[in-house]
Design an enzyme around this catalytic site. Structure first.
Site, PDB file in Angstrom:
ATOM      1  N   ASP A 123       0.771  -1.296   0.136  1.00 11.86           N
ATOM      2  CA  ASP A 123       0.039  -0.014   0.034  1.00 11.86           C
ATOM      3  C   ASP A 123       0.928   1.170  -0.097  1.00 11.86           C
ATOM      4  O   ASP A 123       1.856   1.082   0.447  1.00 11.86           O
ATOM      5  CB  ASP A 123      -0.758  -0.021   1.138  1.00 11.86           C
ATOM      6  CG  ASP A 123      -1.736  -1.160   1.445  1.00 11.86           C
ATOM      7  OD1 ASP A 123      -2.152  -1.768   0.381  1.00 11.86           O
ATOM      8  OD2 ASP A 123      -1.998  -1.507   2.761  1.00 11.86           O
TER       9      ASP A 123
HETATM   10  N1  URA Z   1      -1.223  -5.896   3.901  1.00  8.36           N
HETATM   11  C1  URA Z   1      -1.620  -4.658   3.924  1.00  8.36           C
HETATM   12  O1  URA Z   1      -2.644  -4.493   4.430  1.00  8.36           O
HETATM   13  N2  URA Z   1      -1.129  -3.609   3.183  1.00  8.36           N
HETATM   14  C2  URA Z   1       0.308  -3.847   2.425  1.00  8.36           C
HETATM   15  O2  URA Z   1       0.811  -3.288   2.090  1.00  8.36           O
HETATM   16  C3  URA Z   1       0.357  -5.201   2.371  1.00  8.36           C
HETATM   17  C4  URA Z   1      -0.245  -6.229   3.236  1.00  8.36           C
END
Ligand code: URA
Length: 248
Positions: free
Chosen positions: A114
């Site tokens: 993310d």
């Molecule tokens: N899980 C999440 O919520 N975000 C990420 O970036 C990776 C795994």
């Protein structure tokens, strides 16, 4: 030995590495700015074997050749950049040399983090390697350091280890995941699958909220201690082996 490596016309190789159009790189070659094994290579139609050591044998305008196709790198993804070719705003690709964004095959992220997650992100132009790492068949685990808004309630280790939890909107239950915790608002979570916002949604499912998320390991490959946020390094064969080292 050479038969395992493809060969490419020099002008096509350089154009595909982003050095310019076919015509532009022919100009570079003919002007003697491409040196192979210590000598100017002025024949644009010359075939060269595309081997990983090419960058040590060839220079372009006095600089070592960019990594040959079939490359992989590890990046310390900083917060605030997006793993996408398309979105508006800062992209992880802007952390790489500008020329690398014109490569064909393109460099892609191996899965995604993310925008507000930091840590170890792999990138490659090798589609087979990418699929091998993200394919559920290879079970490459990924480890996250999680900071939470509220103290853990004490059940999470068991709940996640059991598997079977349904996240909102998903039609398949979660695989078992391993969690450890050294303080009430900190957890280390190892996942064996990669769903959209998975860590955040798992903690939301047990009534908590993730305030910071960092990935520090893929397979048995750790984010190198000296790799600062925003920095990257090419992966060695040993690094790639480490990615699959924990696979079952
Ligand atoms: N899980 C999440 O919520 N975000 C990420 O970036 C990776 C795994």
């Amino acid at each position: 030995m050479n038969k395992t490596f493809p060969s490419a016309r020099l002008d096509r190789l350089l154009a595909n590495l982003g050095y310019g159009t076919r015509r532009e790189v022919q100009g570079l070659i003919q002007s003697g700015r491409v040196i192979l094994d210590g000598e100017a290579e002025t024949n644009a139609a010359q075939h060269v074997y595309v081997k990983p050591d090419l960058a040590t044998r060839m220079t372009v305008s006095g600089e070592p050749l960019d990594p040959a196709p079939g490359m992989a790198l590890m990046l310390h993804k900083p917060l605030g950049v997006t793993c996408s070719h398309k979105e508006i705003g800062p992209l992880v690709y802007s952390l790489l040399p500008e020329r690398w964004r014109r490569r064909d095959p393109v460099i892609s992220t191996v899965g995604r983090l993310d925008k507000e997650t930091s840590g170890l992100l792999l990138m490659t132009d090798d589609g087979a390697l990418l699929h091998r790492i993200i394919s559920p068949r290879h079970h490459v685990p990924k480890r996250y350091q999680v900071t939470l808004d509220r103290p853990l309630n004490g059940d999470e280790i068991e709940t996640f280890a059991a598997g079977g939890l349904f996240l909102e909107g998903d039609d398949k239950p979660l695989l078992p995941a391993e969690m450890e915790s050294s303080s009430p608002k900190q957890a280390t979570l190892t996942l064996h699958e990669g769903r959209y916002h998975q860590v955040r949604r798992m903690f939301a499912a047990v009534g908590n909220h993730v305030t910071a998320l960092h990935r520090d390991r893929i397979g048995l490959l750790d984010l190198p201690a000296g790799l600062e946020p925003g920095a990257y390094r090419l992966m060695t064969a040993a690094d790639i082996e480490a990615v699959f080292g924990a696979s079952t």
